[in-house]
Enzyme design. Sequence first.
Site, PDB file in Angstrom:
ATOM      1  N   GLY A   1     -23.136  89.944  32.507  1.00  0.00           N
ATOM      2  CA  GLY A   1     -22.541  90.238  33.828  1.00  0.00           C
ATOM      3  C   GLY A   1     -21.633  88.875  34.417  1.00  0.00           C
ATOM      4  O   GLY A   1     -21.258  88.123  33.769  1.00  0.00           O
TER       5      GLY A   1
ATOM      6  N   HIS B   1     -14.089  89.477  30.246  1.00  0.00           N
ATOM      7  CA  HIS B   1     -14.797  90.651  29.804  1.00  0.00           C
ATOM      8  C   HIS B   1     -14.207  91.902  29.788  1.00  0.00           C
ATOM      9  O   HIS B   1     -14.188  92.869  29.130  1.00  0.00           O
ATOM     10  CB  HIS B   1     -15.905  90.778  30.917  1.00  0.00           C
ATOM     11  CG  HIS B   1     -16.958  89.669  30.664  1.00  0.00           C
ATOM     12  ND1 HIS B   1     -17.114  88.716  32.020  1.00  0.00           N
ATOM     13  CD2 HIS B   1     -17.740  89.227  29.725  1.00  0.00           C
ATOM     14  CE1 HIS B   1     -18.152  87.941  31.450  1.00  0.00           C
ATOM     15  NE2 HIS B   1     -18.676  88.187  30.169  1.00  0.00           N
TER      16      HIS B   1
ATOM     17  N   GLN C   1     -13.704  84.959  21.772  1.00  0.00           N
ATOM     18  CA  GLN C   1     -13.462  83.923  21.098  1.00  0.00           C
ATOM     19  C   GLN C   1     -14.173  82.755  21.479  1.00  0.00           C
ATOM     20  O   GLN C   1     -14.249  81.648  20.998  1.00  0.00           O
ATOM     21  CB  GLN C   1     -11.985  83.874  20.428  1.00  0.00           C
ATOM     22  CG  GLN C   1     -11.697  82.499  19.754  1.00  0.00           C
ATOM     23  CD  GLN C   1     -12.263  82.483  18.404  1.00  0.00           C
ATOM     24  OE1 GLN C   1     -12.479  83.392  17.688  1.00  0.00           O
ATOM     25  NE2 GLN C   1     -12.928  81.152  18.091  1.00  0.00           N
TER      26      GLN C   1
END
Length: 281
Positions: free
Chosen positions: A31, A37, A148
Site C-alpha cells: 500500500g 506501483h 526492480q
Amino acid sequence: MEIIREISLLRARVKEARSQGKLVGLVPTMGCLHQGHLALLDKAKAENGLTILSIFVNPIQFGVGEDYEEYPRHLESDATQVEKAGGQIIFAPTVKEMYPQGYATYIDVERLTAGLCGASRPHHFRGVTTVVAKLFNIATPDNAYFGQKDAQQALVIQRMTKDLNMNVLVHIMPTVREADGLAMSSRNSYLSLAERKAALILSQTLKQVAEKIRGGERDASAIQAFIVEKISLEPLATIDYAAVVDTEEIRPLKEISGRTLIALAVRFGKTRLIDNIILEV
Ligand code: PAF
C-alpha cells in the site's frame, strides 16, 4: 473497483475470471501507492483480463524495532488511485485472515538471502517469500509484477518461483524515479526536507558508478571504495551496505563481468533507503 478482504471471495472472483478465459495478473504491494506501483498495475492491466492489486502490510517481514507500526496505511486514497487507474480488485486481507491462530509454515530461500538486506534484516526475506507464496496460492496468478528497486527481493522471489515450480511468470519492472532521481518508495514519506535532499546522493552515486563501469572500470573494490567515499561526504547519510554482486547467487564480485548488481542501503535519520542498478558488462 472492488475491495476484497476474504480469501474465499477472492478465489471466487478468480474462478469466475478463469471461466471466462481471462488471464490473472497480481501486483503485490504493502500500500501507500506511488507511481512505481501504478506502473506495475498498468503493465498488469495490459497483459491480463483480471488484475488484482494486493495491499497487505505483512508483519512477518518486519524485524523487532523496525517500522511495522508506523508503516503508512492509506487504504482509502490507495483505492481512489487504483480506481482512477482502472484497476479491478484490491485484495486487502487482515492479518488474521493471512496468519490465523496456529499458523506455523514459512518459506526460506537459502544463500541469496544471507547478504545485503538479509544481513541487517535477518528474517525479512523469509517473511517476504512466505507472504508472496501465500498470495500466489490464493490468487493463482498467471503473471505477477514486482519492482526492480527491491532488487534482492526480486531475485529471491524469482528463485523461489523456480525452485518450487510455481506456475506464475514473475515480471520485474524498472525502478520509477522522481524527476530529481530519487527512487520512489513508500518510505520516502518518512524523510525530512533535509533528508529528502540528502537522499539524492543514492541515485547520483549510482549514475557515476554506471559511467565508471561503462568507461572500463572492472575492479569491484575500486567501485565499492568510490561509493563509500562519495556517500560518506553526505553528513546525513549512514551506509548500511554498498555491494557489487552477481545476479544469480548475489555473491560479491572481485572483477566486474556479466550481469552485475550494484546495490546500496543507506540510512537518513531513522529512514533506511535502498537503490540499485543492474549493468550488463
Ligand atoms: O515489496 C513489497 O512491497 C513487499 O515486500 C511485498 C512484495 C508486497 C511482500 O509483502
